[in-house]
Design a protein around this motif. Structure first.
Motif, PDB file in Angstrom:
ATOM      1  N   ALA A  39     -11.264  -4.293   3.909  1.00  0.00           N
ATOM      2  CA  ALA A  39     -10.620  -5.511   3.413  1.00  0.00           C
ATOM      3  C   ALA A  39      -9.110  -5.437   3.575  1.00  0.00           C
ATOM      4  N   GLY A  40      -8.564  -4.202   3.471  1.00  0.00           N
ATOM      5  CA  GLY A  40      -7.120  -4.066   3.591  1.00  0.00           C
ATOM      6  C   GLY A  40      -6.713  -2.611   3.544  1.00  0.00           C
ATOM      7  N   MET A  41      -5.448  -2.351   3.875  1.00  0.00           N
ATOM      8  CA  MET A  41      -4.923  -0.988   3.805  1.00  0.00           C
ATOM      9  C   MET A  41      -3.406  -1.046   3.705  1.00  0.00           C
ATOM     10  N   THR A  42      -2.823   0.055   3.237  1.00  0.00           N
ATOM     11  CA  THR A  42      -1.366   0.112   3.092  1.00  0.00           C
ATOM     12  C   THR A  42      -0.799   1.183   4.014  1.00  0.00           C
ATOM     13  N   ILE A  43       0.279   0.826   4.725  1.00  0.00           N
ATOM     14  CA  ILE A  43       0.981   1.786   5.576  1.00  0.00           C
ATOM     15  C   ILE A  43       2.374   1.996   4.984  1.00  0.00           C
ATOM     16  N   PRO A  44       2.668   3.205   4.467  1.00  0.00           N
ATOM     17  CA  PRO A  44       4.017   3.461   3.937  1.00  0.00           C
ATOM     18  C   PRO A  44       5.026   3.498   5.092  1.00  0.00           C
ATOM     19  N   LEU A  45       6.156   2.791   4.909  1.00  0.00           N
ATOM     20  CA  LEU A  45       7.215   2.775   5.929  1.00  0.00           C
ATOM     21  C   LEU A  45       8.509   3.191   5.230  1.00  0.00           C
ATOM     22  N   GLY A  46       8.643   4.492   4.971  1.00  0.00           N
ATOM     23  CA  GLY A  46       9.805   4.955   4.218  1.00  0.00           C
ATOM     24  C   GLY A  46       9.757   4.406   2.811  1.00  0.00           C
ATOM     25  N   GLU A  47      10.797   3.650   2.453  1.00  0.00           N
ATOM     26  CA  GLU A  47      10.857   3.072   1.110  1.00  0.00           C
ATOM     27  C   GLU A  47       9.948   1.856   0.959  1.00  0.00           C
ATOM     28  N   ARG A  48       9.602   1.256   2.095  1.00  0.00           N
ATOM     29  CA  ARG A  48       8.827   0.011   2.071  1.00  0.00           C
ATOM     30  C   ARG A  48       7.341   0.304   2.281  1.00  0.00           C
ATOM     31  N   ASN A  49       6.523  -0.696   2.027  1.00  0.00           N
ATOM     32  CA  ASN A  49       5.088  -0.572   2.257  1.00  0.00           C
ATOM     33  C   ASN A  49       4.606  -1.793   3.025  1.00  0.00           C
ATOM     34  N   LEU A  50       3.806  -1.545   4.036  1.00  0.00           N
ATOM     35  CA  LEU A  50       3.209  -2.646   4.795  1.00  0.00           C
ATOM     36  C   LEU A  50       1.735  -2.726   4.396  1.00  0.00           C
TER      37      LEU A  50
END
Ligand SMILES: [Zn+2]
Length: 287
Positions: free
Chosen positions: A41-52
């Motif tokens: 359904a979904g997933m999170t990719i950490p991008l340093g301080e941010r999250n995608l």
């Protein structure tokens, strides 16, 4: 309680809740993807301080909203994702072998999607049953299952919600009055054959409602002569049944005055085991 605090700090004051406010709090941005498999359904990719946060664009909008909040829960509660096990067990909205971290994030997401503070206003004129739940689901842009669960937790009358899958009880919630009266649906049991849900399962019906003996749904002898109303809707996905149970006459006078018990119970959305103590007020019984 973390979710309630977040709802407050994000200034959520209207339904449907504004997901972008929650995203800002989690320092996250949302992208819709057509590359996630049907079990994801979904997933999170950490991008340093941010999250995608990637959301499966093929899912219905109410599920996308829930998934976004579920991912936000992973970020803010710092709970590791165990979606690989979800995929093994049939996907994010399947309740077979769902890991506890995932259930915690579901609970957080449900509180954000249908906040207690907003529901309190809508439940002032609540009518038990799926007709009302369905109207509320439209208003909050939430699934029928999630809305039914949240209505049961917050309802100002004695009611419970049961989710069953493949004919077995997987999850249930109940209102403060129901919890105060120690009515708990026994988890992991087979759906009672004589219940409306059981009869619909056998006959292959998609909906049903009627009156049943309360002891079908709870193993406690004290409920032997109490009747419940039952309303059920079947979901086409994962062979799930959504069942609402409530006491028809609804006036549990001995419980309505117990605000402190109600308030404590309201902070306790997950069910405890039966403890055998049932101070039932003696009304709402079958003659
Ligand atoms: Zn998760």
């Amino acid at each position: 309680m973390r979710a309630r605090a977040l709802v407050k700090s994000c200034g959520i004051d209207a339904a449907p809740v504004d997901i972008t406010k929650f995203l800002a709090a989690a320092n996250a941005e949302l992208q819709y993807s057509d590359r996630l498999g049907s079990g994801t359904a979904g997933m999170t990719i950490p991008l340093g301080e941010r999250n995608l946060i990637l959301i499966n664009e093929h899912e219905a909008i109410e599920r996308q909203r829930f998934t976004a909040l579920h991912e936000i829960a992973h970020i803010l509660l710092d709970l590791p994702s165990r979606h690989d096990q979800d995929v093994d067990s049939g996907g994010m909205f399947s309740y077979v072998r769902r890991p506890p971290e995932e259930i915690a994030c579901d609970t957080f997401a449900a509180e954000c999607l249908l906040p207690h503070s907003l529901l309190q206003q809508d439940l002032g004129d609540a009518v038990a049953g799926f007709e009302f739940v369905s109207r509320l689901a439209d208003k909050y842009q939430a699934s029928l299952a999630c809305t039914a669960s949240r209505v049961a937790i917050n309802a100002p009358f004695a009611c419970a919600y049961v989710l069953s899958q493949d004919g077995f009880v997987r999850f249930s919630t109940s209102s403060p009055a129901m919890r105060a009266s120690k009515f708990f649906v026994t988890s992991r049991i087979q759906v009672p054959a004589a219940s409306i849900t059981g009869q619909c399962l056998k006959a292959g019906l998609r909906t049903g409602s009627g009156q049943v003996a309360a002891h079908l749904w709870t193993s406690t002898d004290d409920f032997e002569d109490v009747d419940l109303m039952e309303d059920v809707r079947f979901s086409g996905v994962w062979n799930q049944a959504l069942t609402l149970l409530w006491i028809e006459d609804g006036d549990l006078p001995d419980l309505r005055g117990q605000r402190s018990i109600d308030d404590r119970a309201a902070e306790e959305p997950l069910l405890r085991e039966l403890d055998g103590v049932l101070p039932w007020p003696g009304r709402g019984r079958r003659s």
